[in-house]
Design a protein around this motif. Sequence first.
Motif, short mmCIF file in Angstrom:
data_model
loop_
_atom_site.label_atom_id
_atom_site.label_comp_id
_atom_site.label_asym_id
_atom_site.label_seq_id
_atom_site.Cartn_x
_atom_site.Cartn_y
_atom_site.Cartn_z
N GLY A 98 0.81 -1.20 0.00
CA GLY A 98 0.00 0.00 0.00
C GLY A 98 0.85 1.25 0.00
N MET A 99 0.17 2.37 0.15
CA MET A 99 0.83 3.67 0.20
C MET A 99 0.27 4.45 1.39
SD MET A 99 2.86 3.94 -2.51
CE MET A 99 3.08 5.72 -2.67
N LYS A 100 1.10 5.30 1.96
CA LYS A 100 0.69 6.03 3.15
C LYS A 100 1.12 7.49 3.09
CE LYS A 100 1.31 1.91 6.04
NZ LYS A 100 -0.04 1.73 6.62
N TRP A 101 0.39 8.33 3.79
CA TRP A 101 0.79 9.70 4.05
C TRP A 101 1.05 9.85 5.54
CZ3 TRP A 101 2.13 13.19 0.53
CH2 TRP A 101 1.63 13.07 -0.77
N TYR A 102 2.19 10.40 5.86
CA TYR A 102 2.54 10.74 7.23
C TYR A 102 2.75 12.26 7.30
CZ TYR A 102 3.50 5.89 8.58
OH TYR A 102 3.39 4.55 8.88
N ARG A 103 2.76 12.76 8.51
CA ARG A 103 3.13 14.16 8.72
C ARG A 103 3.90 14.31 10.02
NH1 ARG A 103 -2.87 16.88 9.80
NH2 ARG A 103 -3.17 16.06 11.93
N GLN A 104 4.69 15.36 10.04
CA GLN A 104 5.45 15.67 11.25
C GLN A 104 5.49 17.16 11.43
OE1 GLN A 104 9.41 14.00 11.46
NE2 GLN A 104 9.37 14.12 13.69
N ALA A 105 4.94 17.59 12.53
CA ALA A 105 4.95 19.01 12.89
C ALA A 105 6.17 19.27 13.78
CB ALA A 105 3.67 19.38 13.62
N PRO A 106 6.65 20.50 13.82
CA PRO A 106 7.82 20.83 14.65
C PRO A 106 7.61 20.42 16.10
CG PRO A 106 7.30 22.65 13.20
CD PRO A 106 6.18 21.67 13.05
N GLY A 107 8.58 19.68 16.63
CA GLY A 107 8.51 19.27 18.03
C GLY A 107 7.60 18.10 18.30
N LYS A 108 7.03 17.53 17.25
CA LYS A 108 6.11 16.40 17.43
C LYS A 108 6.62 15.18 16.68
CE LYS A 108 1.92 19.13 18.18
NZ LYS A 108 0.49 19.32 17.78
N GLU A 109 6.09 14.02 17.06
CA GLU A 109 6.48 12.80 16.38
C GLU A 109 5.73 12.68 15.05
OE1 GLU A 109 7.50 10.00 20.26
OE2 GLU A 109 5.88 9.46 18.90
N ARG A 110 6.33 11.93 14.15
CA ARG A 110 5.68 11.67 12.87
C ARG A 110 4.44 10.81 13.11
NH1 ARG A 110 9.30 9.93 7.74
NH2 ARG A 110 10.35 11.79 8.54
N GLU A 111 3.35 11.16 12.45
CA GLU A 111 2.12 10.39 12.61
C GLU A 111 1.54 10.01 11.25
OE1 GLU A 111 -0.80 12.73 14.71
OE2 GLU A 111 -0.74 14.38 13.27
N GLU A 112 0.90 8.87 11.24
CA GLU A 112 0.28 8.41 10.00
C GLU A 112 -1.03 9.15 9.81
OE1 GLU A 112 0.11 4.16 9.26
OE2 GLU A 112 -1.81 4.40 8.27
N VAL A 113 -1.20 9.77 8.67
CA VAL A 113 -2.40 10.55 8.36
C VAL A 113 -3.43 9.70 7.64
CG1 VAL A 113 -3.29 12.54 7.10
CG2 VAL A 113 -1.06 12.68 8.25
N SER A 114 -2.98 8.96 6.66
CA SER A 114 -3.90 8.18 5.86
C SER A 114 -3.15 7.09 5.12
CB SER A 114 -4.61 9.09 4.85
OG SER A 114 -5.56 8.37 4.09
N SER A 115 -3.86 6.03 4.78
CA SER A 115 -3.24 4.96 4.00
C SER A 115 -4.25 4.39 3.03
CB SER A 115 -2.70 3.86 4.91
OG SER A 115 -3.77 3.18 5.53
N ILE A 116 -3.72 3.76 2.00
CA ILE A 116 -4.56 3.09 1.02
C ILE A 116 -3.85 1.82 0.59
CG2 ILE A 116 -3.64 4.45 -0.93
CD1 ILE A 116 -6.55 4.36 -2.07
N ASP A 117 -4.59 0.71 0.61
CA ASP A 117 -3.95 -0.54 0.22
C ASP A 117 -4.18 -0.81 -1.27
OD1 ASP A 117 -6.52 -2.45 1.96
OD2 ASP A 117 -6.48 -1.77 -0.13
N THR A 118 -3.66 -1.92 -1.73
CA THR A 118 -3.70 -2.19 -3.17
C THR A 118 -5.11 -2.45 -3.68
OG1 THR A 118 -3.18 -4.50 -2.72
CG2 THR A 118 -1.34 -3.05 -3.25
N ARG A 119 -6.03 -2.78 -2.76
CA ARG A 119 -7.42 -3.01 -3.17
C ARG A 119 -8.28 -1.77 -3.00
NH1 ARG A 119 -8.51 -8.30 0.33
NH2 ARG A 119 -7.28 -7.03 1.76
N GLY A 120 -7.65 -0.69 -2.55
CA GLY A 120 -8.39 0.57 -2.40
C GLY A 120 -8.95 0.80 -1.01
#
Length: 116
Positions: free
Chosen positions: A33-55
């Motif tokens: 699959g594919m994922k979007w993560y984000r990281q704000a200053p001073g914070k840990e990286r977090e998973e925002v959204s994901s999509i697998d191969t079947r949608g």
Amino acid sequence: QVRVVESGGGSVEVGGSLRLSCVVLGYVYCKSGMKWYRQAPGKEREEVSSIDTRGGTSYLDSVKGRFTISQDNAKNTISLQMNSLTAEDTAMYYCALARCSGTYDWGQGTQVTVSS
């Protein structure tokens, strides 16, 4: 060699929208699959959204109803449509290719800044 490249970040006012895109360049034998993560200053990286191969999709609770992930398998791209942005969405956003082996290929990130 596989490259993951994000685009579409920028600055927007509170309540505005942005669309992030991510393209995978190169041959990938097997991805889960594919994922979007984000990281704000001073914070840990977090998973925002994901999509697998079947949608199948998943979202961070705080973005549900505002963000939409989609994919174009023929073009090896995914997108993240972000609406009703708040200042708390300000972060560096990263795209990740999740391989079947469990490893990730990361992009360099694209900055999203939401200001009032």
